[in-house]
Design a protein around this motif. Structure first.
Motif, mmCIF file in Angstrom:
data_model
loop_
_atom_site.group_PDB
_atom_site.id
_atom_site.type_symbol
_atom_site.label_atom_id
_atom_site.label_comp_id
_atom_site.label_asym_id
_atom_site.label_seq_id
_atom_site.Cartn_x
_atom_site.Cartn_y
_atom_site.Cartn_z
ATOM 1 N N GLN A 122 0.908 -1.347 -0.105
ATOM 2 C CA GLN A 122 0.043 -0.037 -0.010
ATOM 3 C C GLN A 122 0.792 1.340 0.006
ATOM 4 O O GLN A 122 0.753 2.178 -0.792
ATOM 5 C CB GLN A 122 -0.904 -0.153 1.248
ATOM 6 N N MET A 123 1.961 1.240 0.829
ATOM 7 C CA MET A 123 2.854 2.315 0.910
ATOM 8 C C MET A 123 3.480 2.586 -0.559
ATOM 9 O O MET A 123 3.614 3.898 -0.885
ATOM 10 C CB MET A 123 3.851 2.153 1.769
ATOM 11 N N GLN A 126 1.162 4.250 -2.958
ATOM 12 C CA GLN A 126 0.981 5.402 -2.432
ATOM 13 C C GLN A 126 2.231 6.573 -3.246
ATOM 14 O O GLN A 126 2.138 7.468 -3.638
ATOM 15 C CB GLN A 126 0.925 5.810 -1.070
ATOM 16 N N ASN A 130 2.410 9.162 -5.902
ATOM 17 C CA ASN A 130 3.328 10.562 -5.820
ATOM 18 C C ASN A 130 4.200 10.801 -6.980
ATOM 19 O O ASN A 130 4.359 11.788 -7.366
ATOM 20 C CB ASN A 130 3.780 10.534 -4.241
#
Length: 234
Positions: A122-123, A126, A130
């Motif tokens: 999930q990180m 993300q 970005n």
């Protein structure tokens, strides 16, 4: 991002300003793009590290799950051998119990590690979002910078032309043209006057010459008549 938005709002507000007013926004934008590219590089490095951790963690979870299944298989094999008389049933049950305990430990660890892998994934997602945003921002700002530079060149050319036009004094130019017109007209008048004078002088001279010649003719005729008398021709 609002920092760059303000920069381009300044550029829009100064669309008709002179080129030197564009220099600071251009330099600021160039520096901002360099900073964004540095941020992009750092974000991509972090993304690669997090993805690597997620991959390793997911692989570790899969390995623990397989290990748990292997311990269960070994427990079954121990019981089968004891059933076949190859092992003492009591010893086989003890070892099978130990295997099943290890199986439970590995299964629990597999679940925990899988949850950790999911968090890392999930990180990573993300960070990927970005990175995509920064890439898009860099592309957009680079395109805007090209436009801003073109506007700066246009403004510089316009300023140069306007400065050249400003140095032309319309009043002075008209005065100079009027002066030249007066001078030309004066020269033309003088030329006509000199022409009239030349014609007048020539006419008077012709009259004088005619009168003189007329006098000479009369004298010559009288002399001829006198000579004829002397000769007894008349």
């Amino acid at each position: 991002m609002s920092f760059f938005s303000r920069i381009f709002k300044i550029g829009q507000a100064e669309a008709h300003a002179v080129a030197d007013k564009f220099e600071d926004p251009i330099k600021m934008t160039e520096q901002g793009i360099r900073d964004l590219k540095n941020d992009l590089q750092a974000a991509m490095t972090s993304l690669a590290e997090v993805k690597a951790i997620a991959i390793r963690t997911r692989r570790d979870a899969d390995n623990k799950r397989k290990l748990a299944a292997d311990y269960e298989r070994k427990a079954m094999l121990l019981l089968q051998r004891a059933q076949g008389g190859a092992l003492d049933m009591q010893e086989a049950e003890r070892l099978a119990t130990e295997a099943l305990s290890l199986k439970e430990q590995q299964a629990a660890e597999s679940v925990r590690v899988a949850q950790e892998a999911e968090r890392h994934e999930q990180m990573a997602a993300q960070l990927q979002a970005n990175v995509n945003k920064i890439k898009s921002a860099v592309t957009g700002y680079e395109n805007d910078l090209v436009t801003l530079r073109a506007r700066a060149r246009t403004a510089a050319s316009t300023r140069k032309i306007n400065q050249q036009l400003a140095r032309v004094d319309s009043t002075g130019t008209l005065a100079m043209l009027e002066k030249m017109k007066f001078k030309v007209e004066e020269d033309e008048s003088l030329a006509i006057a000199y022409g009239d004078m030349a014609s007048a002088e020539k006419t008077v001279e012709n009259e004088i010459q005619t009168a003189l010649e007329s006098g000479k003719s009369s004298t010559a005729a009288a002399d001829l008549l006198e000579l004829k008398k002397k000769m007894g021709i008349i």
